[in-house]
Design a protein around this motif. Structure first.
Motif, PDB file in Angstrom:
ATOM      1  N   LYS A   1      63.486 -10.710 -62.563  1.00 16.18           N
ATOM      2  CA  LYS A   1      62.641  -9.792 -61.229  1.00 16.18           C
ATOM      3  C   LYS A   1      61.645 -10.310 -60.908  1.00 16.18           C
ATOM      4  O   LYS A   1      61.556 -10.123 -59.530  1.00 16.18           O
ATOM      5  CB  LYS A   1      61.847  -8.665 -62.577  1.00 16.18           C
ATOM      6  CG  LYS A   1      62.958  -7.443 -62.879  1.00 16.18           C
ATOM      7  CD  LYS A   1      61.776  -6.231 -63.780  1.00 16.18           C
ATOM      8  CE  LYS A   1      62.852  -5.804 -64.284  1.00 16.18           C
ATOM      9  NZ  LYS A   1      62.201  -4.510 -65.030  1.00 16.18           N
ATOM     10  N   GLU A   2      61.389 -11.801 -61.300  1.00  8.40           N
ATOM     11  CA  GLU A   2      60.156 -12.130 -60.406  1.00  8.40           C
ATOM     12  C   GLU A   2      60.492 -13.278 -59.325  1.00  8.40           C
ATOM     13  O   GLU A   2      60.038 -14.098 -58.643  1.00  8.40           O
ATOM     14  CB  GLU A   2      58.631 -13.133 -61.007  1.00  8.40           C
ATOM     15  CG  GLU A   2      58.535 -12.223 -62.556  1.00  8.40           C
ATOM     16  CD  GLU A   2      58.886 -11.594 -63.350  1.00  8.40           C
ATOM     17  OE1 GLU A   2      60.019 -12.237 -63.725  1.00  8.40           O
ATOM     18  OE2 GLU A   2      58.776 -10.334 -63.834  1.00  8.40           O
ATOM     19  N   GLU A   3      62.620 -14.042 -59.746  1.00  7.23           N
ATOM     20  CA  GLU A   3      62.311 -14.654 -58.745  1.00  7.23           C
ATOM     21  C   GLU A   3      64.159 -14.192 -58.198  1.00  7.23           C
ATOM     22  O   GLU A   3      64.611 -13.220 -59.140  1.00  7.23           O
ATOM     23  CB  GLU A   3      63.021 -15.691 -60.331  1.00  7.23           C
ATOM     24  CG  GLU A   3      63.864 -16.786 -59.633  1.00  7.23           C
ATOM     25  CD  GLU A   3      64.149 -18.078 -60.457  1.00  7.23           C
ATOM     26  OE1 GLU A   3      63.720 -19.469 -59.648  1.00  7.23           O
ATOM     27  OE2 GLU A   3      64.692 -17.741 -61.210  1.00  7.23           O
ATOM     28  N   GLN A   4      63.714 -13.925 -57.107  1.00  8.38           N
ATOM     29  CA  GLN A   4      65.291 -14.387 -56.284  1.00  8.38           C
ATOM     30  C   GLN A   4      66.190 -14.965 -56.411  1.00  8.38           C
ATOM     31  O   GLN A   4      65.982 -16.394 -56.667  1.00  8.38           O
ATOM     32  CB  GLN A   4      64.500 -13.731 -55.017  1.00  8.38           C
ATOM     33  CG  GLN A   4      63.721 -12.312 -54.794  1.00  8.38           C
ATOM     34  CD  GLN A   4      64.172 -11.717 -54.705  1.00  8.38           C
ATOM     35  OE1 GLN A   4      65.238 -10.774 -55.137  1.00  8.38           O
ATOM     36  NE2 GLN A   4      63.775 -10.621 -55.805  1.00  8.38           N
ATOM     37  N   LEU A   5      67.632 -14.564 -56.106  1.00  2.00           N
ATOM     38  CA  LEU A   5      68.632 -15.777 -55.621  1.00  2.00           C
ATOM     39  C   LEU A   5      68.490 -17.224 -55.129  1.00  2.00           C
ATOM     40  O   LEU A   5      68.080 -17.785 -55.011  1.00  2.00           O
ATOM     41  CB  LEU A   5      69.776 -15.458 -56.041  1.00  2.00           C
ATOM     42  CG  LEU A   5      71.525 -16.404 -56.202  1.00  2.00           C
ATOM     43  CD1 LEU A   5      71.200 -16.718 -57.481  1.00  2.00           C
ATOM     44  CD2 LEU A   5      72.364 -15.370 -56.674  1.00  2.00           C
ATOM     45  N   GLY A   6      67.785 -16.784 -53.622  1.00  2.83           N
ATOM     46  CA  GLY A   6      67.685 -17.543 -52.559  1.00  2.83           C
ATOM     47  C   GLY A   6      66.756 -18.128 -53.359  1.00  2.83           C
ATOM     48  O   GLY A   6      66.988 -19.151 -52.829  1.00  2.83           O
ATOM     49  N   GLU A   7      65.795 -17.970 -54.223  1.00  2.00           N
ATOM     50  CA  GLU A   7      64.134 -18.871 -54.421  1.00  2.00           C
ATOM     51  C   GLU A   7      64.794 -19.928 -55.069  1.00  2.00           C
ATOM     52  O   GLU A   7      64.908 -20.973 -55.508  1.00  2.00           O
ATOM     53  CB  GLU A   7      63.691 -18.117 -54.762  1.00  2.00           C
ATOM     54  CG  GLU A   7      62.919 -17.301 -53.706  1.00  2.00           C
ATOM     55  CD  GLU A   7      61.897 -15.993 -54.565  1.00  2.00           C
ATOM     56  OE1 GLU A   7      61.638 -16.373 -56.091  1.00  2.00           O
ATOM     57  OE2 GLU A   7      60.810 -16.183 -53.440  1.00  2.00           O
ATOM     58  N   LYS A   8      66.136 -19.856 -56.435  1.00  2.00           N
ATOM     59  CA  LYS A   8      66.633 -20.333 -57.382  1.00  2.00           C
ATOM     60  C   LYS A   8      67.206 -21.661 -56.320  1.00  2.00           C
ATOM     61  O   LYS A   8      67.478 -22.445 -56.934  1.00  2.00           O
ATOM     62  CB  LYS A   8      67.465 -19.538 -58.089  1.00  2.00           C
ATOM     63  CG  LYS A   8      67.240 -19.910 -59.362  1.00  2.00           C
ATOM     64  CD  LYS A   8      67.686 -19.346 -60.575  1.00  2.00           C
ATOM     65  CE  LYS A   8      68.252 -20.129 -61.961  1.00  2.00           C
ATOM     66  NZ  LYS A   8      68.907 -18.864 -62.402  1.00  2.00           N
ATOM     67  N   LEU A   9      67.668 -20.734 -56.103  1.00  2.00           N
ATOM     68  CA  LEU A   9      69.443 -21.970 -55.398  1.00  2.00           C
ATOM     69  C   LEU A   9      68.149 -22.755 -53.900  1.00  2.00           C
ATOM     70  O   LEU A   9      68.680 -24.362 -54.571  1.00  2.00           O
ATOM     71  CB  LEU A   9      70.002 -20.576 -54.361  1.00  2.00           C
ATOM     72  CG  LEU A   9      71.091 -20.054 -54.656  1.00  2.00           C
ATOM     73  CD1 LEU A   9      71.658 -18.771 -53.796  1.00  2.00           C
ATOM     74  CD2 LEU A   9      71.804 -20.900 -55.888  1.00  2.00           C
ATOM     75  N   LEU A  10      67.035 -22.675 -54.177  1.00  2.00           N
ATOM     76  CA  LEU A  10      66.484 -23.646 -52.971  1.00  2.00           C
ATOM     77  C   LEU A  10      66.290 -24.948 -54.144  1.00  2.00           C
ATOM     78  O   LEU A  10      66.284 -26.099 -53.985  1.00  2.00           O
ATOM     79  CB  LEU A  10      65.451 -22.738 -52.228  1.00  2.00           C
ATOM     80  CG  LEU A  10      65.773 -22.458 -50.887  1.00  2.00           C
ATOM     81  CD1 LEU A  10      64.268 -21.219 -49.871  1.00  2.00           C
ATOM     82  CD2 LEU A  10      66.180 -23.150 -49.909  1.00  2.00           C
ATOM     83  N   LYS A  11      65.561 -24.202 -54.685  1.00  2.00           N
ATOM     84  CA  LYS A  11      65.239 -25.259 -56.724  1.00  2.00           C
ATOM     85  C   LYS A  11      66.511 -26.346 -56.301  1.00  2.00           C
ATOM     86  O   LYS A  11      65.824 -26.978 -56.704  1.00  2.00           O
ATOM     87  CB  LYS A  11      64.573 -24.136 -57.971  1.00  2.00           C
ATOM     88  CG  LYS A  11      63.116 -23.790 -56.903  1.00  2.00           C
ATOM     89  CD  LYS A  11      63.239 -23.076 -58.261  1.00  2.00           C
ATOM     90  CE  LYS A  11      61.235 -22.020 -58.326  1.00  2.00           C
ATOM     91  NZ  LYS A  11      61.510 -21.271 -59.966  1.00  2.00           N
ATOM     92  N   TYR A  12      67.812 -25.331 -56.388  1.00  2.00           N
ATOM     93  CA  TYR A  12      68.444 -26.422 -56.894  1.00  2.00           C
ATOM     94  C   TYR A  12      68.884 -27.719 -56.154  1.00  2.00           C
ATOM     95  O   TYR A  12      69.299 -28.440 -56.129  1.00  2.00           O
ATOM     96  CB  TYR A  12      69.608 -25.370 -57.009  1.00  2.00           C
ATOM     97  CG  TYR A  12      69.974 -24.540 -58.315  1.00  2.00           C
ATOM     98  CD1 TYR A  12      69.278 -24.605 -59.778  1.00  2.00           C
ATOM     99  CD2 TYR A  12      70.746 -23.929 -58.428  1.00  2.00           C
ATOM    100  CE1 TYR A  12      69.081 -24.063 -61.358  1.00  2.00           C
ATOM    101  CE2 TYR A  12      70.283 -22.423 -59.370  1.00  2.00           C
ATOM    102  CZ  TYR A  12      69.652 -23.267 -60.917  1.00  2.00           C
ATOM    103  OH  TYR A  12      69.887 -22.152 -61.755  1.00  2.00           O
ATOM    104  N   LEU A  13      69.179 -27.011 -54.792  1.00  2.00           N
ATOM    105  CA  LEU A  13      69.095 -27.844 -53.639  1.00  2.00           C
ATOM    106  C   LEU A  13      68.325 -29.505 -53.819  1.00  2.00           C
ATOM    107  O   LEU A  13      68.100 -30.369 -53.457  1.00  2.00           O
ATOM    108  CB  LEU A  13      69.096 -26.959 -52.337  1.00  2.00           C
ATOM    109  CG  LEU A  13      68.944 -28.267 -50.654  1.00  2.00           C
ATOM    110  CD1 LEU A  13      70.343 -27.981 -51.048  1.00  2.00           C
ATOM    111  CD2 LEU A  13      68.727 -27.313 -50.387  1.00  2.00           C
ATOM    112  N   GLU A  14      66.900 -28.887 -54.519  1.00  2.00           N
ATOM    113  CA  GLU A  14      65.785 -29.875 -53.431  1.00  2.00           C
ATOM    114  C   GLU A  14      65.738 -30.445 -55.537  1.00  2.00           C
ATOM    115  O   GLU A  14      65.891 -32.330 -55.027  1.00  2.00           O
ATOM    116  CB  GLU A  14      64.479 -29.115 -54.349  1.00  2.00           C
ATOM    117  CG  GLU A  14      63.661 -27.861 -53.153  1.00  2.00           C
ATOM    118  CD  GLU A  14      62.808 -27.973 -53.633  1.00  2.00           C
ATOM    119  OE1 GLU A  14      61.883 -27.527 -54.841  1.00  2.00           O
ATOM    120  OE2 GLU A  14      61.918 -26.653 -52.697  1.00  2.00           O
TER     121      GLU A  14
END
Length: 432
Positions: free
Chosen positions: A354-367
């Motif tokens: 609930k605290e994490e959006q998919l877009g944010e998670k994808l950006l972490k993978y990108l990093e």
């Protein structure tokens, strides 16, 4: 007329063409999905600064890869082990739904096709043995519709008979490829060890089987072909990896990826070869989309999210780590599926809290991807975020497949009889 006024390549065009050729040069012949002609054509267009024509060639190549059918014919005499071989190729047990019927009696009275859920373009055809009452040598090829097949696998459990040899001659005359498969070598080894426990030598027995086959061809005045010794209970052993390498080298470039995707994960090499073909596919898609550029690490659009989910599911199915395959693994290893889920990563890649959006998670993978690769994929070329994420997902999924393969072998080591009691799924990943 346009060819007469082709311009001299500038530095940017030369760099782009050089990077393109360098990237695809690094792949082995068995995994290259571009033919030498396609590479030359794309290179020439890039040197002329003609991105539109280069992209047109890439579009045609990708269309061929996605749409090219591959039809494989498997034939041989009664009791040769054709059906067992077909089931092993598809990574399924003999008692599973859709398996080719096996038994002591002749079960193939007419040609029957077997398809793959994860590789819909690939079809295995179980053909009646040549020389049976309804399929005499003189009209065999016509009756089984030989023109439809890319190549033939001729299977025998003993020496290759005169009908097999005559079939090979006819196939060669028709300019089709064929390969001889000597099946059930595991049974030969077991019988030899039981009858001669003191003098038994595995490699000596295998060489004897091979020599026996060679003598058959020589006695019939036929040039000796390459012969592959196979066990359908354990495709990773004996000559099956050599057979697949041979097939891949001889297949047209556009059919290599679809053939690889149909294979069970019998070794880490097989998994890595699948990964290499998919990497090329991603690279071509990125190039065609004009994604070769320095990319900013910014948000992921909703269409990208949907496309990434679809592609991740495709990778998981291709590499045998989708939910259905995981359940099959768990059943055969006699462990809860939740246990497998704790040792792999791909099922959890797109799950959020609930605290994490998919877009944010994808950006972490990108990093993470950029920290490992620096975003660099080929000399001086960068991909935008979507294609980098595809490469990251591909690496995760292929690594999961290797983890499961090691888990399978570890289980087999604890239970040496598993591979002969539980069917091919004990030693291969389910991919259908």
């Amino acid at each position: 007329m346009g060819q007469m006024f082709s311009k001299t390549p500038n530095e940017q065009d030369q760099g782009l063409a050089s990077s393109f050729v360098s990237y695809f040069k690094n792949f082995k012949m068995e995994t290259k999905i571009l033919s030498p002609e396609a590479i030359r054509s794309i290179k020439d267009h890039l040197l002329n600064g003609d991105m539109q024509r280069a992209n047109a060639v890439i579009t045609a190549v990708l269309k061929d890869i996605d749409n090219s059918p591959l039809n494989i014919a498997v034939t041989g005499g009664s009791g040769a082990g054709k059906s067992s071989f077909i089931n092993a190729l598809r990574g399924i047990g003999h008692e599973e739904e859709g398996a080719a019927p096996t038994g002591a009696q002749e079960t193939t009275m007419e040609r029957k096709k077997y398809e793959y859920a994860n590789a819909p373009n690939v079809t295995l055809w179980d053909l009646p043995g040549i020389g049976t009452p309804n399929f005499q040598p003189k009209d065999y090829l016509e009756k089984v519709k030989f023109k439809e097949y890319d190549f033939f696998l001729i299977v025998s459990a003993t020496r290759f008979g005169i009908n097999d040899i005559e079939l090979a001659k006819a196939i060669k005359f028709m300019k089709k490829d064929f390969y001889f498969v000597r099946s059930k070598v595991d049974s030969d080894l077991m019988n030899e060890q039981r009858s001669k426990p003191k003098s038994f030598e595995r490699e000596k027995v295998l060489q004897g089987i091979r020599n026996y086959c060679v003598e058959t061809f020589e006695q019939n005045g036929v040039e000796v072909p390459e012969i592959f010794l196979i066990s359908s209970h354990d495709l990773a052993d004996y000559d099956f990896p050599i057979l697949t390498d041979t097939l891949l080298r001889n297949l047209p470039a556009q059919k290599r990826q679809v053939f690889l995707n149909s294979l069970p994960n019998i070794t880490e090499t097989t998994i890595e070869m699948k990964r290499e073909t998919e990497r090329q596919h991603i690279w071509l898609e990125a190039f065609k989309a004009g994604a070769l550029a320095t990319f900013p690490v910014v948000g992921i659009v909703r269409d990208d999210e949907r496309n990434l989910e679809d592609r991740l599911n495709r990778y998981r199915t291709c590499f045998g780590v989708d939910d259905k395959s995981l359940q099959s693994f768990a059943d055969n290893l006699k462990v809860p599926v939740e246990t497998l889920m704790t040792i792999i990563q791909s099922p959890h890649l797109l799950k959020t809290t609930k605290e994490e959006q998919l877009g944010e998670k994808l950006l972490k993978y990108l990093e993470i991807f950029c920290s490992i690769n620096g975003g660099l994929l080929a000399s001086g070329l960068y991909f935008r975020k979507y294609h980098c994420l595809l490469l990251h997902f591909l690496d995760i999924v292929s690594n999961d497949a290797k983890v499961l393969l090691k888990e399978t072998y570890s289980k087999d080591h604890q239970n040496p009889t598993a591979s002969t009691t539980a069917g091919p799924l004990v030693t291969t990943a389910r991919v259908s």
